[in-house]
Design a protein around this motif. Structure first.
Motif, short mmCIF file in Angstrom:
data_model
loop_
_atom_site.label_atom_id
_atom_site.label_comp_id
_atom_site.label_asym_id
_atom_site.label_seq_id
_atom_site.Cartn_x
_atom_site.Cartn_y
_atom_site.Cartn_z
N ARG A 235 0.83 -1.21 0.00
CA ARG A 235 0.00 0.00 0.00
C ARG A 235 0.86 1.26 0.00
O ARG A 235 0.50 2.26 -0.63
N LEU A 236 1.97 1.23 0.71
CA LEU A 236 2.85 2.41 0.70
C LEU A 236 3.53 2.58 -0.65
O LEU A 236 3.70 3.70 -1.13
N ASP A 237 3.91 1.47 -1.27
CA ASP A 237 4.59 1.55 -2.57
C ASP A 237 3.65 2.02 -3.67
O ASP A 237 4.13 2.52 -4.70
N ARG A 238 2.34 1.87 -3.49
CA ARG A 238 1.39 2.31 -4.51
C ARG A 238 1.13 3.82 -4.45
O ARG A 238 0.50 4.38 -5.34
N ILE A 239 1.60 4.48 -3.41
CA ILE A 239 1.32 5.92 -3.25
C ILE A 239 2.17 6.71 -4.23
O ILE A 239 3.40 6.59 -4.25
N GLN A 240 1.53 7.53 -5.03
CA GLN A 240 2.20 8.46 -5.94
C GLN A 240 1.58 9.84 -5.74
O GLN A 240 0.47 10.09 -6.18
N ILE A 241 2.30 10.70 -5.06
CA ILE A 241 1.76 12.00 -4.67
C ILE A 241 2.90 12.98 -4.59
O ILE A 241 4.07 12.60 -4.40
N ASP A 242 2.59 14.27 -4.73
CA ASP A 242 3.63 15.29 -4.67
C ASP A 242 4.19 15.49 -3.28
O ASP A 242 5.39 15.66 -3.10
N ALA A 243 3.29 15.49 -2.27
CA ALA A 243 3.74 15.89 -0.94
C ALA A 243 3.10 15.01 0.13
O ALA A 243 1.94 14.61 0.03
N ILE A 244 3.90 14.72 1.16
CA ILE A 244 3.43 14.09 2.40
C ILE A 244 3.84 15.03 3.53
O ILE A 244 5.02 15.12 3.88
N LEU A 245 2.89 15.78 4.07
CA LEU A 245 3.20 16.77 5.09
C LEU A 245 2.91 16.27 6.50
O LEU A 245 3.39 16.86 7.47
N GLU A 246 2.12 15.19 6.62
CA GLU A 246 1.77 14.67 7.94
C GLU A 246 1.34 13.23 7.76
O GLU A 246 1.00 12.80 6.66
N SER A 247 1.32 12.47 8.85
CA SER A 247 0.92 11.07 8.75
C SER A 247 -0.53 10.91 8.36
O SER A 247 -0.94 9.83 7.93
N GLY A 248 -1.33 11.99 8.49
CA GLY A 248 -2.72 11.92 8.04
C GLY A 248 -2.83 11.68 6.54
O GLY A 248 -3.80 11.07 6.07
N TYR A 249 -1.85 12.16 5.76
CA TYR A 249 -1.83 11.88 4.32
C TYR A 249 -1.71 10.37 4.09
O TYR A 249 -2.44 9.79 3.29
N ILE A 250 -0.76 9.75 4.79
CA ILE A 250 -0.56 8.31 4.65
C ILE A 250 -1.80 7.54 5.12
O ILE A 250 -2.24 6.59 4.48
N GLU A 251 -2.36 7.98 6.24
CA GLU A 251 -3.54 7.30 6.79
C GLU A 251 -4.69 7.28 5.79
O GLU A 251 -5.36 6.27 5.61
#
Length: 541
Positions: A235-251
């Protein structure tokens, strides 16, 4: 017409963005490797970083005739470490080179610096621009040498950062006072202080095309279920995004249920809670730049447990846990039940109480459902205002505002006094829930149950609860049923569910989370026994 025009503009913007991105990728780095010319490398760094003032470039000579440069980011690198252990050593190397050998090459210089000069931390060779910028903008120092298409990266991370403080969102009376910080390395060290085992493994990856945020996966090898660990990786490897500013993005990007108000990922700022989850077989996701660590998988019961349950006696811990379950139902159902009974089912109340409530409502112009919705909205506004205001005045505004508005509303005849009591007690019960994510879900669902109770009475409340239970039974968290161990019912796992059994009785880990091969977490016969002969000895004395 406007929508068609807007779609066309978006397509053009995306196309132009793609073209510009392609040009940006091709133009500066037609060759991904570094150049041999030092001046060209320095000019490339300045151009790509927009001649930023916080990028420090120190040029000097090594070995008599080798031009070199040290590059670092001001504020992210420790300049004292760089000066004492790198630059001074290079100057000393220059004196030795002059006395020993007149023509020393850049490759030999790099080898000496890497193997003999730099005596600390992580030292790596960098040969491409992507790694150079990534490490330099993460706090490492870069050493470039003229005539060499490689660089040396030295771990000189430093700069100002917040220290370890007391938790602010998950406070306890008895227990550790340490909380996570915004530094991923400090957070991993806090966990390793608690769990001093070689089985505690850490995997890291970089997520975010622009922010290049460091994300760590931490778990206990042999205790965590390997299928769950692999699912976290996928699931983490599938993430394609410009920015991760907090763990809420990952959640939000890895959660199971998109449209459910119930959280399927647990977040905490306490290292002891995270360590407890790891020992049960859960997986911790640590994000650089935030003090909140994610734990997966999670069940509904986890959001009603507190770290203090395990630090107090089991009888007190069980009482407090039962109190939280009762508060959950009060926060969810109390206003709905009051509205349903006073509107449709008055016969359920004693006659004297019903007459008293009716007398209070004589001058109230609104039905109970409107009263409840108005008061709930007012309390939500006051609660949000108390959070957003400065801490010195936030609590005062929320408390005084609630008292003043409640009293004024009763005196103005807008709401009945009983409704103020119901809504106030409901708001207090909502604060008893330890996890703020579950408390917010209960606040949202309360409005839906209020509308059902005001239109259909107790039948509407029953239908709402039935739909809610069916929804909870359908939720999964990384493949684990959300209502475990209640549904499916697991008899052996009730020791740490509704009640908290003594420590000597909780001898196994949850089988639905951890690996089946290592479920036992303590030896047999851990129950304390009274020593023989103590009573007779005291009697003899």
């Amino acid at each position: 017409m406007f929508s068609t025009y807007l779609k066309g503009k978006i397509k053009k913007k995306k196309a132009s963005r793609g073209e510009s991105q392609e040009k940006q990728d091709l133009q500066p780095f037609k060759e991904k490797k570094l150049f041999e010319d030092l001046k060209r490398n320095i000019e490339t760094v300045k151009t790509e970083l927009g001649h930023s003032n916080d990028i420090v470039i120190r040029e000097f000579r090594v070995g008599g005739n080798i031009q070199a440069a040290a590059l670092f980011t001001d504020g992210l690198s420790d300049q004292v470490t760089l000066s004492d252990f790198v630059i001074k050593g290079l100057m000393h190397l220059q004196d030795e080179a002059l006395s020993l050998e007149q023509n020393i090459g850049p490759e030999k210089i790099m080898q000496i610096v890497k193997e003999q000069l730099i005596t600390f931390g992580d030292v790596q060779e960098v040969s491409d621009w992507e790694q150079l910028f990534k490490r330099m903008l993460s706090g490492s120092s870069i050493l470039l040498f003229d005539g060499c298409d490689k660089a040396i990266s030295a771990a000189t991370k430093g700069g100002e950062q917040r220290g370890v403080t007391e938790p602010s969102t998950q406070t306890v009376i008895r227990g550790p006072r340490e909380a996570f910080t915004e530094s991923i390395r400090i957070n991993t060290s806090l966990l390793r202080r608690i769990i001093k085992s070689p089985k505690l493994w850490l995997e890291e990856r970089t997520i975010g095309e622009v922010t290049q945020t460091q994300v760590g996966i931490m778990y206990l090898k042999g205790i965590a279920n390997e299928e769950i660990v692999q699912e976290v990786r996928d699931r983490l490897d599938r993430i394609q995004i410009d920015a991760i500013l907090e763990s809420g993005y990952i959640e939000e990007l890895i959660q199971d249920e998109i449209w459910s108000p119930f959280p399927t990922v647990y977040n905490t700022e306490r290292p002891d809670v995270t360590a407890g989850g790891l020992l049960e077989g859960r997986v911790a996701i640590i994000v650089d730049g935030t003090p909140f660590v994610l734990l997966v998988p999670v069940v509904l019961n986890s959001f009603l447990q507190s770290a203090e349950d395990y630090y107090q006696r089991f009888d007190l811990g069980s009482f407090l846990r039962l109190l939280r379950f009762a508060s959950l139902f009060v926060a969810l159902l109390f206003p709905s039940l009051y509205v349903a009974i006073t509107t449709f089912h008055q016969e359920m109340l004693p006659t004297s109480l019903m007459l008293h409530l009716s007398a209070q409502r004589e001058g109230v112009p609104f039905p109970p459902i409107i009263e409840a919705l108005l008061m709930e909205i007012v309390f939500e506004v006051l609660r949000e205002a108390g959070v957003r205001m400065p801490s010195a005045v936030g609590n005062t505004i929320s408390i005084v505002g609630a008292l003043v508005i409640g009293q004024a509303a009763v005196e103005a005849g807008i709401v009945a006094p009983a409704m103020v009591i119901v809504v106030s007690f409901t708001a207090i019960a909502n604060f008893v829930i330890p996890a703020i994510s579950l408390a917010i879900a209960v606040r949202l669902l309360r409005f839906g149950l209020l509308i059902l109770s005001g239109t259909l009475g107790m039948f509407g409340v029953a239908v709402g609860l039935l739909v809610l239970v069916l929804h909870l039974a359908s939720i999964r968290s990384f493949g684990i049923p959300y209502l475990s161990p209640f549904a499916p019912f697991m008899r052996n796992q009730q020791r740490d569910a509704l009640f908290r059994f003594p420590q000597w009785a909780m001898d196994t880990r949850p089988p639905f989370i951890s690996d089946d091969e290592d479920l036992v977490r303590q030896g047999n016969n851990q129950k304390p026994e009274k020593p023989q002969g103590d009573q007779s000895r005291h009697d003899g004395e």
